[in-house]
Design an enzyme around this catalytic site. Structure first.
Site, mmCIF file in Angstrom:
data_model
loop_
_atom_site.group_PDB
_atom_site.id
_atom_site.type_symbol
_atom_site.label_atom_id
_atom_site.label_comp_id
_atom_site.label_asym_id
_atom_site.label_seq_id
_atom_site.Cartn_x
_atom_site.Cartn_y
_atom_site.Cartn_z
ATOM 1 N N LYS A 48 0.838 -1.202 0.000
ATOM 2 C CA LYS A 48 0.000 0.000 0.000
ATOM 3 C C LYS A 48 0.873 1.253 0.000
ATOM 4 O O LYS A 48 2.090 1.178 0.204
ATOM 5 C CB LYS A 48 -0.914 -0.002 1.223
ATOM 6 C CG LYS A 48 -0.175 -0.002 2.552
ATOM 7 C CD LYS A 48 -1.119 -0.107 3.725
ATOM 8 C CE LYS A 48 -0.331 -0.090 5.042
ATOM 9 N NZ LYS A 48 -1.221 -0.149 6.210
ATOM 10 N N TYR A 268 15.564 30.465 7.606
ATOM 11 C CA TYR A 268 14.347 31.139 8.047
ATOM 12 C C TYR A 268 14.224 31.129 9.570
ATOM 13 O O TYR A 268 14.480 30.111 10.224
ATOM 14 C CB TYR A 268 13.110 30.457 7.464
ATOM 15 C CG TYR A 268 12.897 30.696 5.988
ATOM 16 C CD1 TYR A 268 12.676 31.976 5.503
ATOM 17 C CD2 TYR A 268 12.900 29.637 5.091
ATOM 18 C CE1 TYR A 268 12.463 32.202 4.148
ATOM 19 C CE2 TYR A 268 12.691 29.838 3.728
ATOM 20 C CZ TYR A 268 12.471 31.127 3.263
ATOM 21 O OH TYR A 268 12.260 31.340 1.926
#
Length: 372
Positions: A48, A268
């Site tokens: 999956k 940042y």
């Protein structure tokens, strides 16, 4: 036409920012090791979420030791059929609506049944051939499955339903199998075995942690997921320590090496301030590629085979590392975000997540490279 050929030529050899290198030989090694550790069980390889981020089609093609495949969504099952997979495929969440049932019949897809609504849809459907059904029992996780007090009624109705292939099969799922001292797992095993004792149909209880740590849960089928990809389901051991080989290595490269002085910040929010004069490397990967923005300062990265810490906030396309004042690294040098020499489990622990999340969240910007 000549301009088009020139354009294609110019783009064929460019360097990708980030590449996930998938070692299919390691995948096959892991499958063989699972078979050795669960010698009396058939193996349902769980593929999956795009093969846990490793590429659904490539994983299925090379999982030659698998007896069946487990997926979460019907579209994953259809992709497997479209690429030529003929082995059994099981929908682990079951079908979502009655309209899915003819698709299951046409494509020979097995389904889990875990609730009253699915059972009613099966009873009311008009199908050309019966569907193989796995009844999911809620043995204690309380996510999906019929409760123990509902079990007998569900079994009787499924046995009476002409749309259900016989014999009925049975499964459940552990909630805490990765915790060896948790009392929940033995209780789940005991409950599941007591309910299904004497049943004719095949059973499945163990996924990765179960098959490795709880041998009594190795029934007719085991469902290896994350361990198949060389990632440990346990918090205190890497897959390598268990004898498994990491299948994915996530790589990028330095695009800048900069001098940073003591007291200067990087990135940042100025979340990292250098305590000394040093060299900072800028690596071409960021949260736009699926590398977690939440990775804190100090999260390890390998540059030229040496561990260096992330320095500053991960941005969309880049992250920065402290190479050290005496670094001799250059633009273009390789950086490994996780892989054989830097387990994804260790990186995940620094970030405060699990390795499952790391490998399944890579975006389409990351090049997939396969070796066999």
């Amino acid at each position: 036409m000549q301009a088009r050929r020139l354009m294609m030529s110019n783009t064929m050899n460019y360097m990708k920012a980030a590449t996930a290198c998938i070692d299919l030989v390691a995948l096959q090694h892991n499958l063989q090791l699972i078979k050795q550790q669960a010698p009396h069980s058939k193996l349902m390889a769980v593929v999956k979420a795009n093969g846990y981020g490793h590429g659904l089609r490539h994983v299925a093609k090379h999982a030659v030791g698998a007896d069946a495949f487990g997926v979460a969504r019907i579209e994953e099952a259809l992709q497997l059929r479209a690429c030529g997979v003929v082995k059994p495929i099981l929908l682990l969440e079951g079908f979502y609506s009655s309209g899915d049932l003819p698709v299951l019949v046409t494509n020979n897809i097995q389904t889990v049944v875990h609730c009253e609504e699915q059972l009613r849809d099966l009873e009311n459907a008009e199908l050309e051939t019966p569907v193989v059904v796995w009844l999911k029992i809620d043995s204690g996780m309380h996510r999906l499955g019929v409760r123990p007090e509902q079990y007998q009624a569900f079994v009787e109705r499924l046995h009476q339903c002409p749309n259900v292939a016989k014999p009925l099969r049975y499964m459940s799922h552990f909630g805490c199998a990765d915790e060896m001292n948790n009392e929940m797992t033995p209780k789940q095993i005991e409950l599941f075995l007591s309910l299904t004792r004497g049943c004719k149909g095949e059973r499945s209880l163990a996924a990765s942690a179960g098959l490795l740590a709880w041998q009594e849960s190795q029934l007719e089928w085991v469902r290896p997921g994350i361990i198949m990809y060389g990632v440990s389901p346990f918090g205190d051991k890497t897959a390598s320590e268990l004898g498994y080989k990491p299948v994915m290595t996530l790589k990028s490269h330095l695009i800048a090496v900069r001098d940073v002085k003591a007291g200067e910040s990087v990135g940042y929010g100025a979340t990292w301030i250098s305590e000394r004069d040093t060299k900072v490397g800028v690596i071409a990967i960021g949260y736009g590629d699926g590398y977690p923005r939440t990775a804190p300062n100090g999260t390890p990265v390998l540059v030229n085979g040496r561990k260096v810490p992330i320095a500053g906030r991960v941005s969309m396309d880049m992250l920065t590392v402290d190479l050290g004042p005496d670094a001799t690294d250059h633009v273009g040098d390789e950086a490994i975000l996780w892989g054989a020499d830097l387990p994804a489990e260790d990186v995940a622990q620094h970030i405060g997540t699990i390795a499952y999340e790391l490998v399944t969240k890579l975006t389409s910007r990351v090049e997939m490279s396969y070796s066999e």
